[in-house]
Each structure stands twice: as structure tokens, then as C-alpha cells.
Design a protein around this motif. Structure first.
Motif, PDB file in Angstrom:
ATOM      1  N   SER A 148      -2.138  -5.289  13.446  1.00 17.10           N
ATOM      2  CA  SER A 148      -2.196  -6.617  12.835  1.00 17.10           C
ATOM      3  C   SER A 148      -1.947  -7.658  13.916  1.00 17.10           C
ATOM      4  O   SER A 148      -0.832  -7.772  14.426  1.00 17.10           O
TER       5      SER A 148
ATOM      6  N   ARG B 187      -5.262  -0.290   3.584  1.00 19.57           N
ATOM      7  CA  ARG B 187      -5.182   0.455   2.321  1.00 19.57           C
ATOM      8  C   ARG B 187      -6.545   1.025   1.949  1.00 19.57           C
ATOM      9  O   ARG B 187      -6.653   2.200   1.566  1.00 19.57           O
TER      10      ARG B 187
ATOM     11  N   VAL C  77      -0.892   0.721   9.407  1.00 20.65           N
ATOM     12  CA  VAL C  77      -0.803  -0.399  10.344  1.00 20.65           C
ATOM     13  C   VAL C  77       0.239   0.014  11.381  1.00 20.65           C
ATOM     14  O   VAL C  77       1.420   0.140  11.058  1.00 20.65           O
TER      15      VAL C  77
ATOM     16  N   HIS D 148      -1.806 -10.994   8.044  1.00 21.05           N
ATOM     17  CA  HIS D 148      -1.261  -9.638   7.889  1.00 21.05           C
ATOM     18  C   HIS D 148      -1.585  -9.075   6.501  1.00 21.05           C
ATOM     19  O   HIS D 148      -1.866  -7.876   6.365  1.00 21.05           O
TER      20      HIS D 148
ATOM     21  N   VAL E 252       7.254  -3.126   9.100  1.00 22.90           N
ATOM     22  CA  VAL E 252       6.238  -2.884  10.134  1.00 22.90           C
ATOM     23  C   VAL E 252       6.830  -3.206  11.502  1.00 22.90           C
ATOM     24  O   VAL E 252       7.415  -4.289  11.677  1.00 22.90           O
TER      25      VAL E 252
ATOM     26  N   GLU F 223      -3.404  -5.546   5.973  1.00 23.69           N
ATOM     27  CA  GLU F 223      -2.800  -4.497   5.146  1.00 23.69           C
ATOM     28  C   GLU F 223      -3.753  -4.018   4.051  1.00 23.69           C
ATOM     29  O   GLU F 223      -3.821  -2.819   3.763  1.00 23.69           O
TER      30      GLU F 223
END
Length: 227
Positions: free
Chosen positions: A160, A185, A191, A177, A211, A181
Motif C-alpha cells: 500500500s 481481498r 498487504v 489504503h 499492517v 485492501e
């Protein structure tokens, strides 16, 4: 996954994703832990923001820089140095690859597939949601798949890296972000970490504790901002 470093780390992503800046910072981070670290410039797309323009500086910092020699360093041609194999085959050294900005650039990486068996490397797709083609999850997924097809290698995680350069603020990072994400998914990929300017790292660590946050010092500045 930043705590699960493999001997070869590959950074790929579309033009403007920040992958070259990230590859340089990552290689310098590895140099603090490992005696031999090589950084390979496989970017045949962007003539301005390439690892090779930092060659002298990076070598002074102790990195081995692999890029086209002499006049070929500034050419827009896929001049691949035979020294790349040295990085791939050096079992005692670490290698970082900065791969060209899209599926065209990733084709150069595909030449080295026999030296990159599954499980021997991490291939990170660097996603910047402030860029035109990766502003939505579908764009990230599409570009990642094209890179995998061209390189014949599998991306192992996303990074990210939403930013607007020097104008980046925490809210911009957070909005981007969320896009990364969602793409992760859909792809069923992790990530690996969030990359942010060093001055934003404490704030982002507080906001996104789940994260890992990787601080980045901006070195690849445009010509008008360089001293």
C-alpha cells in the motif's frame, strides 16, 4: 510480511506507483542487516525515475547496483546486464529488483523465471490509488494480472503506497489504503506493508496498527527539486 524477507524481493507496479523509491529504500534497509545487497534496475519504461540515476549514491552506501553500462544507462531499450544472474545466484547475498512500470516492463523479468522458483522470492505489486489506472480496486487487479502474465511469475503480496509525493497527508494515505485492501481481498493476497514518508510513519502506525508501516525517505526527487 516485511518480517518474512526472502533472498530476492521484486517490486513492480504501474508508472508513478513509487516502486523505484520503495526499492531503493528497501535495499538500503536490507543493507543494515546484510553484508551483500544488490539492487537491479529492470525498469525499461520510465526514462526519468530509474534506479540507475542514483547509481553513484547507492554504491557509496554499499549497495551493488546492476544497470545497463555506459551510454546504455540512459537508453529506452531493454539492455539487460549479465550481472543480474550474479545477484540471482549469490546464495549469501540479498537482491532487490526494480521492475518496469507495467506488463511491458515485466516481460524483461520473465527472462529470469528459471532462477526464481516459487517460494524463493517475494514479488510485491506496489499500488498507489492516486494514480489514474489504479485508483479503484478493479484497476489494481487488472494491472497486477497483466504483470503476472507478462512475467510468468506470481505476485505474493501488495504494498500500500498511496501518495502524492511531497503533498501526501494521512487522510490521502488512509483513503488509498482502503482501495488497496479491497483489491487485496479480491485477489486473496495479503498487504505486506504500508509505505509512507518517514514523517508520517508514526501517525500511520497509530491509525493502521494491523499492517506493518515501512518509512520511506524521498530520494527520487524530480530534477527541479534536486540540489
Amino acid at each position: 510480511m516485511i518480517n518474512n524477507v526472502r533472498r530476492i524481493t521484486i517490486f513492480t507496479g504501474n508508472l508513478g506507483s513509487g516502486k523505484t523509491e520503495l526499492a531503493i529504500n528497501f535495499a538500503l534497509w536490507l543493507k543494515k542487516k546484510h553484508q551483500r545487497v544488490g539492487i537491479v534496475d529492470l525498469d525499461i519504461i520510465n526514462p526519468y525515475f530509474r534506479t540507475r540515476i542514483m547509481k553513484d549514491y547507492l554504491e557509496k552506501m554499499g549497495l551493488r547496483v546492476i544497470c545497463p553500462p555506459g551510454k546504455l544507462a540512459g537508453a529506452d531499450v531493454p539492455a539487460l546486464s549479465p550481472a543480474i544472474l550474479g545477484v540471482l545466484e549469490d546464495e549469501q547475498g540479498m537482491g532487490v529488483f526494480d521492475v518496469g512500470g507495467d506488463d511491458i516492463g515485466a516481460t524483461a523479468l520473465g527472462r529470469f523465471k528459471p532462477y526464481l522458483p516459487e517460494g524463493a522470492y517475494h514479488m510485491y505489486f506496489v499500488a498507489n490509488a492516486c494514480r489514474p489506472f489504479t485508483g479503484k480496486p478493479a484497476g489494481i487487479v487488472k494491472m497486477l494480472r497483466s504483470v503476472e502474465k507478462a512475467s510468468r511469475l506470481k505476485v505474493t503480496a501488495l504494498v500500500s503506497n498511496t501518495n502524492l509525493g511531497l503533498a501526501t497527508d494521512p487522510d490521502t494515505v488512509m483513503a488509498g489504503h482502503a482501495v488497496v485492501e479491497e483489491a487485496a481481498r479480491q485477489l486473496q493476497l495479503p498487504v505486506a506493508f504500508m509505505a509512507v514518508k518517514s514523517d508520517l510513519a508514526p501517525e500511520m502506525t497509530r491509525r493502521v496498527p494491523q499492517v506493518p508501516v515501512f518509512p520511506v525517505d524521498l530520494r527520487m526527487l524530480p530534477p527541479w527539486l534536486r540540489e
